[in-house]
Design a protein around this motif. Structure first.
Motif, PDB file in Angstrom:
ATOM      1  N   LEU A 158       1.020  -0.851  -0.383  1.00 28.48           N
ATOM      2  CA  LEU A 158      -0.071  -0.227   0.037  1.00 28.48           C
ATOM      3  C   LEU A 158       0.996   1.243   0.352  1.00 28.48           C
ATOM      4  CD1 LEU A 158      -3.060  -0.979   1.916  1.00 28.48           C
ATOM      5  CD2 LEU A 158      -2.734  -1.058   0.258  1.00 28.48           C
ATOM      6  N   ARG A 159       2.233   1.399  -0.435  1.00 22.37           N
ATOM      7  CA  ARG A 159       3.181   2.291  -0.247  1.00 22.37           C
ATOM      8  C   ARG A 159       2.730   2.937  -1.718  1.00 22.37           C
ATOM      9  NH1 ARG A 159       8.807   1.045   1.901  1.00 22.37           N
ATOM     10  NH2 ARG A 159       7.736   0.548   4.131  1.00 22.37           N
ATOM     11  N   THR A 160       2.747   4.171  -2.132  1.00 18.23           N
ATOM     12  CA  THR A 160       2.873   4.978  -3.123  1.00 18.23           C
ATOM     13  C   THR A 160       4.250   5.212  -3.053  1.00 18.23           C
ATOM     14  OG1 THR A 160       1.870   7.169  -2.334  1.00 18.23           O
ATOM     15  CG2 THR A 160       0.710   5.655  -3.203  1.00 18.23           C
ATOM     16  N   TRP A 161       4.251   5.912  -4.302  1.00 16.74           N
ATOM     17  CA  TRP A 161       5.927   6.654  -4.922  1.00 16.74           C
ATOM     18  C   TRP A 161       5.991   7.409  -6.515  1.00 16.74           C
ATOM     19  CZ3 TRP A 161       5.122   1.806  -5.098  1.00 16.74           C
ATOM     20  CH2 TRP A 161       5.764   0.836  -6.486  1.00 16.74           C
ATOM     21  N   GLN A 162       6.492   8.282  -6.696  1.00 21.97           N
ATOM     22  CA  GLN A 162       6.794   8.472  -8.339  1.00 21.97           C
ATOM     23  C   GLN A 162       8.228   8.854  -8.183  1.00 21.97           C
ATOM     24  OE1 GLN A 162       5.629  13.571  -6.558  1.00 21.97           O
ATOM     25  NE2 GLN A 162       3.822  12.761  -6.600  1.00 21.97           N
ATOM     26  N   ASP A 163       7.985   8.902 -10.341  1.00 20.57           N
ATOM     27  CA  ASP A 163       8.486   8.854 -10.956  1.00 20.57           C
ATOM     28  C   ASP A 163       8.831   9.820 -11.872  1.00 20.57           C
ATOM     29  OD1 ASP A 163      11.288   8.327 -11.573  1.00 20.57           O
ATOM     30  OD2 ASP A 163      10.353   6.195 -11.637  1.00 20.57           O
ATOM     31  N   LEU A 164       9.891  10.181 -13.107  1.00 26.52           N
ATOM     32  CA  LEU A 164       9.537  11.936 -13.407  1.00 26.52           C
ATOM     33  C   LEU A 164       9.891  10.531 -14.666  1.00 26.52           C
ATOM     34  CD1 LEU A 164       9.718  14.282 -14.128  1.00 26.52           C
ATOM     35  CD2 LEU A 164      12.174  14.437 -14.389  1.00 26.52           C
ATOM     36  N   TYR A 165       9.233  10.564 -16.041  1.00 25.70           N
ATOM     37  CA  TYR A 165       9.076  10.036 -17.198  1.00 25.70           C
ATOM     38  C   TYR A 165       9.207  11.433 -18.203  1.00 25.70           C
ATOM     39  CZ  TYR A 165       8.816   5.284 -15.104  1.00 25.70           C
ATOM     40  OH  TYR A 165       8.513   4.082 -15.035  1.00 25.70           O
ATOM     41  N   GLU A 166       9.825  10.988 -19.287  1.00 30.14           N
ATOM     42  CA  GLU A 166       9.849  11.549 -20.322  1.00 30.14           C
ATOM     43  C   GLU A 166       9.903  10.844 -21.503  1.00 30.14           C
ATOM     44  OE1 GLU A 166      14.166  14.223 -19.795  1.00 30.14           O
ATOM     45  OE2 GLU A 166      14.008  12.955 -21.307  1.00 30.14           O
ATOM     46  N   ALA A 167       8.380  11.712 -21.781  1.00 29.35           N
ATOM     47  CA  ALA A 167       7.848  11.162 -23.330  1.00 29.35           C
ATOM     48  C   ALA A 167       8.014  12.438 -24.429  1.00 29.35           C
ATOM     49  CB  ALA A 167       6.778  11.135 -23.249  1.00 29.35           C
ATOM     50  N   CYS A 168       9.198  11.457 -25.078  1.00 25.93           N
ATOM     51  CA  CYS A 168       9.044  12.074 -26.446  1.00 25.93           C
ATOM     52  C   CYS A 168       8.212  12.022 -27.782  1.00 25.93           C
ATOM     53  CB  CYS A 168      11.272  11.689 -27.191  1.00 25.93           C
ATOM     54  SG  CYS A 168      11.712  11.798 -25.639  1.00 25.93           S
ATOM     55  N   HIS A 169       7.629  12.620 -28.124  1.00 25.00           N
ATOM     56  CA  HIS A 169       6.390  12.467 -29.010  1.00 25.00           C
ATOM     57  C   HIS A 169       6.891  13.099 -30.460  1.00 25.00           C
ATOM     58  CE1 HIS A 169       3.249  11.608 -26.729  1.00 25.00           C
ATOM     59  NE2 HIS A 169       4.464  12.380 -26.392  1.00 25.00           N
ATOM     60  N   SER A 170       7.291  12.157 -31.670  1.00 18.10           N
ATOM     61  CA  SER A 170       7.797  12.651 -32.758  1.00 18.10           C
ATOM     62  C   SER A 170       6.751  12.132 -34.298  1.00 18.10           C
ATOM     63  CB  SER A 170       8.965  12.332 -33.082  1.00 18.10           C
ATOM     64  OG  SER A 170       9.212  10.823 -33.571  1.00 18.10           O
ATOM     65  N   ASP A 171       6.669  12.010 -34.869  1.00 13.06           N
ATOM     66  CA  ASP A 171       5.740  11.324 -36.492  1.00 13.06           C
ATOM     67  C   ASP A 171       6.433  10.021 -36.984  1.00 13.06           C
ATOM     68  OD1 ASP A 171       7.693  12.772 -38.152  1.00 13.06           O
ATOM     69  OD2 ASP A 171       6.384  14.079 -39.316  1.00 13.06           O
ATOM     70  N   ASP A 172       5.973   9.609 -37.818  1.00 15.01           N
ATOM     71  CA  ASP A 172       7.108   8.432 -37.714  1.00 15.01           C
ATOM     72  C   ASP A 172       7.617   7.795 -39.320  1.00 15.01           C
ATOM     73  OD1 ASP A 172       4.561   7.845 -39.184  1.00 15.01           O
ATOM     74  OD2 ASP A 172       3.889   6.129 -37.858  1.00 15.01           O
ATOM     75  N   GLY A 173       6.902   9.534 -39.943  1.00 19.12           N
ATOM     76  CA  GLY A 173       7.230   9.430 -41.317  1.00 19.12           C
ATOM     77  C   GLY A 173       6.113   8.872 -42.414  1.00 19.12           C
TER      78      GLY A 173
END
Length: 97
Positions: A19-34
């Motif tokens: 029942l513990r909670t924690w946080q983490d930082l993510y980076e989402a790199c969005h781009s088009d696939d061509g």
């Protein structure tokens, strides 16, 4: 030319065992696939990682039954040479009326 937008997201996780909670930082790199589609590459700690909702385990009890909670804070990360856009005070005063 492909345009890449990186968004910083703080994800919160909840362990269904201890029942513990924690946080983490993510980076989402969005781009088009061509080909007209969108592709997302996830990074954690500056290194490529799986998405926040996959391959999870609790760092405290190592249980695999972890629930990811939706990201709360999203803020675009500016590329070198870009100036972040800010709301003008005039728009804020109009919105508050």
């Amino acid at each position: 030319m492909r345009e890449i937008q990186t968004i910083s997201e703080i994800w919160e996780f909840f362990c269904l065992r201890c029942l513990r909670t924690w946080q983490d930082l993510y980076e989402a790199c969005h781009s088009d696939d061509g080909h007209g589609g969108d592709t997302v590459v996830w990074r954690r700690g500056g290194l490529p990682s799986p998405p926040p909702w996959s391959d999870l385990s609790c760092p405290h009890c190592h249980n695999i039954y972890v629930k990811p909670l939706p990201s709360r804070n999203r803020s675009p990360i500016c590329r070198i040479g870009e100036v972040p856009q800010q709301d003008s005070p005039q728009q804020d005063s109009i919105a508050s009326n």
